[in-house]
Design a protein around this motif. Sequence first.
Motif, PDB file in Angstrom:
ATOM      1  N   MET A   5       4.036   2.901  -7.779  1.00 13.28           N
ATOM      2  CA  MET A   5       3.389   2.044  -8.764  1.00 13.28           C
ATOM      3  C   MET A   5       2.594   2.867  -9.774  1.00 13.28           C
ATOM      4  O   MET A   5       2.556   2.532 -10.959  1.00 13.28           O
ATOM      5  CB  MET A   5       2.485   1.027  -8.048  1.00 13.28           C
ATOM      6  N   GLN A   6       1.949   3.942  -9.313  1.00 14.62           N
ATOM      7  CA  GLN A   6       1.243   4.819 -10.243  1.00 14.62           C
ATOM      8  C   GLN A   6       2.207   5.430 -11.249  1.00 14.62           C
ATOM      9  O   GLN A   6       1.915   5.509 -12.444  1.00 14.62           O
ATOM     10  CB  GLN A   6       0.525   5.927  -9.470  1.00 14.62           C
ATOM     11  N   PRO A  14       0.812  -1.234   0.000  1.00 15.64           N
ATOM     12  CA  PRO A  14       0.000   0.000   0.000  1.00 15.64           C
ATOM     13  C   PRO A  14       0.837   1.273   0.000  1.00 15.64           C
ATOM     14  O   PRO A  14       0.455   2.272  -0.620  1.00 15.64           O
ATOM     15  CB  PRO A  14      -0.821  -0.130   1.293  1.00 15.64           C
ATOM     16  N   THR A  38      -6.783   3.665  -8.404  1.00 20.37           N
ATOM     17  CA  THR A  38      -5.879   3.546  -7.242  1.00 20.37           C
ATOM     18  C   THR A  38      -6.280   4.523  -6.138  1.00 20.37           C
ATOM     19  O   THR A  38      -6.153   4.201  -4.963  1.00 20.37           O
ATOM     20  CB  THR A  38      -4.432   3.824  -7.671  1.00 20.37           C
ATOM     21  N   ARG A  39      -6.777   5.702  -6.520  1.00 21.58           N
ATOM     22  CA  ARG A  39      -7.186   6.667  -5.481  1.00 21.58           C
ATOM     23  C   ARG A  39      -8.423   6.189  -4.756  1.00 21.58           C
ATOM     24  O   ARG A  39      -8.504   6.277  -3.531  1.00 21.58           O
ATOM     25  CB  ARG A  39      -7.439   8.021  -6.135  1.00 21.58           C
ATOM     26  N   ASP A  64      -9.263   3.115  -4.423  1.00 23.50           N
ATOM     27  CA  ASP A  64      -8.841   1.974  -3.613  1.00 23.50           C
ATOM     28  C   ASP A  64      -8.227   2.461  -2.307  1.00 23.50           C
ATOM     29  O   ASP A  64      -8.440   1.902  -1.248  1.00 23.50           O
ATOM     30  CB  ASP A  64      -7.823   1.135  -4.374  1.00 23.50           C
ATOM     31  N   GLY A  65      -7.466   3.550  -2.394  1.00 20.11           N
ATOM     32  CA  GLY A  65      -6.843   4.079  -1.189  1.00 20.11           C
ATOM     33  C   GLY A  65      -7.886   4.633  -0.234  1.00 20.11           C
ATOM     34  O   GLY A  65      -7.795   4.488   0.980  1.00 20.11           O
ATOM     35  N   ARG A  78       2.058   2.627  -3.439  1.00 24.25           N
ATOM     36  CA  ARG A  78       1.067   3.023  -4.434  1.00 24.25           C
ATOM     37  C   ARG A  78       1.521   4.213  -5.285  1.00 24.25           C
ATOM     38  O   ARG A  78       1.363   4.182  -6.520  1.00 24.25           O
ATOM     39  CB  ARG A  78      -0.267   3.331  -3.755  1.00 24.25           C
ATOM     40  N   TYR A 115      -6.373   4.729 -14.351  1.00 24.03           N
ATOM     41  CA  TYR A 115      -5.427   4.207 -13.369  1.00 24.03           C
ATOM     42  C   TYR A 115      -5.448   5.038 -12.091  1.00 24.03           C
ATOM     43  O   TYR A 115      -5.547   4.500 -10.972  1.00 24.03           O
ATOM     44  CB  TYR A 115      -4.009   4.210 -13.942  1.00 24.03           C
TER      45      TYR A 115
END
Length: 316
Positions: A236-237, A230, A308-309, A311-312, A233, A304
């Motif tokens: 990874m982005q 986590p 991811t945002r 998900d966070g 992230r 993307y």
Amino acid sequence: MVSVQETRLSPAAPENLPARRRRRPVGRAATYRDAALFLLPKALLFGVFILVPFVYTFVLVFQDGSLLGDFRFVGLANFATILSDSLFLSTLKNTLLFLVILVPLTMTVPLAVGVLLSSKLAGLRFYRSLIYLPSLLSIVATGLIWRVLVDPQSGPLNLFFQRVLDIEVPWLSNGTFAIFFIAVITMWSSLGFNSIIFMAGLNDIPDELVEAARIDGAGMWRTFWSIKLPLLRPVMQFVLILTTIASVQVFDVIFVMTKGGPGTATYTAMWYIYQNVFNGGSVGYAATMSVILLLLTLVISAFYLRATRSDGRGRG
């Protein structure tokens, strides 16, 4: 008689001393002027080589003409032509297939290598240098090397699979396998760069969090999945967006290894744009395809970031 002390303290004494320079107060205007002069060369280069061609691309979208000139305004005719161009739709399919293959490879293999490089291994500096070697080669040199290795007649790698393993591998003769093979080569060429990025992100994670997880009984895999991943992230982005841009713009390795073959099986969007510009096609039509690729890249990158945002936020 005047004493020495009185002479030193007399008001006429400072006249004999050298005058001190007074510093002029620097105003905001002078500060902005100096900053503008400092940035001017780079701004000119950016404007001439990036901004002007970028804006001119949107001008060419509404025109038709070759590199020799003779441009004429055609309005939205280029967009109408693209909708009926089956070859362009096929190139988009090949480009998206390349993206679907390259992104998982880039997000897993370099991450695994970055985990190893961030651990305490003997000879770690040697391994870091060894892993980074492929990134020092240009993608054209990398493509030429791999093309020699898999040559059907004399390629060492191809002969090894044929004579030792008794396996006939269609390295570049099968379209789908060729795209997969080129994606693997692209991942290998950027392995060192992406691994170093992941390694830096892992090393930036506070040791206190890892130690707290271990004290709570979390194993190595649980610590990596719940603590390190986590926190990786943002890294990874960054890698994900760079890989997406590289996938959509893939051209040089295609040019070196397959030239779009066999047939049009490895025609990517950038290769098709190149063919239109330099083989007597319409520059305006190529500019239209470039704009569509730009919009496609923006849409995928925004997806993307949003995924991811969200998900966070869900984890928070």
